[in-house]
Design an enzyme around this catalytic site. Structure first.
Site: not given
Ligand code: SAH
Length: 379
Positions: A97, A110, A117, A121, A124, A346
């Site tokens: 996406e 974005c 991935c 985490c 996420c 995000c």
């Molecule tokens: N892998 C990279 C790129 C992904 S960026 C990174 O970790 O930076 C996506 C951003 O959104 C990251 O900061 C991630 O931690 C955040 N994110 C992931 N899941 C989320 C959620 N459920 N709510 C809010 N932010 C989230």
């Protein structure tokens, strides 16, 4: 070799240097790279035939050895707040996406870098889908082409349709180093998208050795996903921290900034999870960490998804956290949630990942595929 046994190279994802090498390798002048790059990235060409300032003979030769291939858009969604999301099918059948977030004059795209991935985490949703493969450079840069094209034929003299790019979609960009670097170079190349280095941001969870390599090849802006002010908590939320703990990550960020030799700072992302990392004590610890890094803090209220096990903190808790940071002199903003009505916020990007790990089996998948016919248009 017969023609059919030689796969054609896809020039869409070639970095400026790779494109020059390509032309040299087929016995042509290196400046052809500039011409072709403009056609592909500024004029949106999908065939060599369109490239009218190139001789017919060369166009013919190009179409025999090369192609301009990009992934297909399965469907597009429009949020009430103007955010647009494209679900894009990649070769092999999985989808990823890309999201465009308009905000006044700024139109931020974005972009995803991997199918799924590999980092997992805990909060996420992309991570919960598991991992299939890295996107190719063509698949990454095509997301920019797709966003620009969705507004009609390319028009390089017109208003910019994408003003900023953030590598904050699905995937960990630094786990797909070469392809991400090629795509980022195209984003910042004058003969391609011509975005300034301040308007292209790579976000990473902190793959330290790759971060050290990055500063040797590009000066893209950097964001790091910190999410916790101490290793004990970060080990749980961002498991890659077990290999590259906070101190090492901060040191690598400082090395990156030293190399930039300008006034840029690092954006620190901090997803706020109720009762987990949003307490005043966490804020005070975070102040101590960020004192060691020229940075600005971006607090991201958690965007919920089914079975995540986490909640978004109250507005009061977010504000109290922000106040502690501001009082300590740390520039702090709270990211406004955008596009959550179409699962474009995000951490909500899931695509359809054909998982090659076992991870997704532990999780009830979010099924969201929709037929192409049901493209939703704004009212
Ligand atoms: N892998 C990279 C790129 C992904 S960026 C990174 O970790 O930076 C996506 C951003 O959104 C990251 O900061 C991630 O931690 C955040 N994110 C992931 N899941 C989320 C959620 N459920 N709510 C809010 N932010 C989230």
């Amino acid at each position: 070799m017969t023609e059919s046994s030689t796969p054609k190279v896809n020039l869409v994802g070639y970095s400026p240097a790779q494109l020059e090498d390509f032309f040299e390798s087929i016995g042509e002048k290196r400046f052809r790279a500039t011409q072709v790059m403009k056609w592909i990235h500024q004029l949106g060409a999908t065939t060599f035939d369109e490239m009218t300032n190139i001789s017919k003979a060369l166009r013919q030769k190009l179409s025999e050895v090369a192609e301009l291939r990009e992934p297909e858009v399965i469907f597009e969604k429009f949020s009430k707040d103007g955010t647009r999301k494209w679900v894009i099918r990649t070769e092999g059948g999985s989808s990823v996406e890309a999201v465009l977030i308009p905000d006044g004059d700024r139109k931020t795209l974005c972009v995803s870098s991997q199918i799924g991935c590999s980092l997992d985490c805990s909060f996420c949703s992309t991570g919960k889908q598991g991992f299939n493969r890295n996107l190719t450079a063509a698949e990454i840069i095509s997301q920019v082409r797709i966003a620009i094209r969705s507004y009609g034929p390319f028009d390089p003299s017109g208003e910019r349709r994408v003003t900023n790019v953030v590598l904050m979609g699905m995937g960990e960009p630094l786990m797909n180093f070469d392809n991400v670097v090629a795509a980022v170079q195209l984003m910042m190349e004058d003969n391609a998208y011509g975005l300034s280095k301040r308007r292209v941001t790579l976000s990473t969870a902190g793959v330290v050795p790759a971060l050290d390599k990055l500063r040797e090849v590009t000066d893209v802006s950097l964001a790091i996903s910190l999410h916790a002010p101490n290793d004990e908590l970060r080990d749980v939320l961002v498991p890659v921290n077990k290999r590259y703990p906070i101190k090492e990550l901060i040191a690598a960020c400082n090395r990156y900034l030293d190399k930039l030799n300008d006034k840029r700072v690092i954006t620190v992302e901090y997803t706020m999870l109720a009762g987990v990392n949003d307490q005043p004590e966490h804020a005070r610890q975070l102040v101590k960490v960020l004192r060691k890094l020229p940075s600005k803090l971006n607090l991201i209220p958690f965007n919920p998804f089914p079975n995540s096990g986490y909640d978004r903190p109250s507005d009061d808790a977010i504000l109290a956290f922000k106040e502690i940071m501001l009082k300590a002199g740390i520039i702090t903003t709270v990211r406004r949630t955008r596009g959550d009505d179409v699962d474009a916020a995000c951490g909500q990007l899931v695509g359809q990942v054909q998982d090659r790990t076992r991870r997704s089996q532990k999780y009830i998948p979010v099924v969201q595929e929709e037929p192409a016919a049901e493209v939703q248009r704004p009212q």
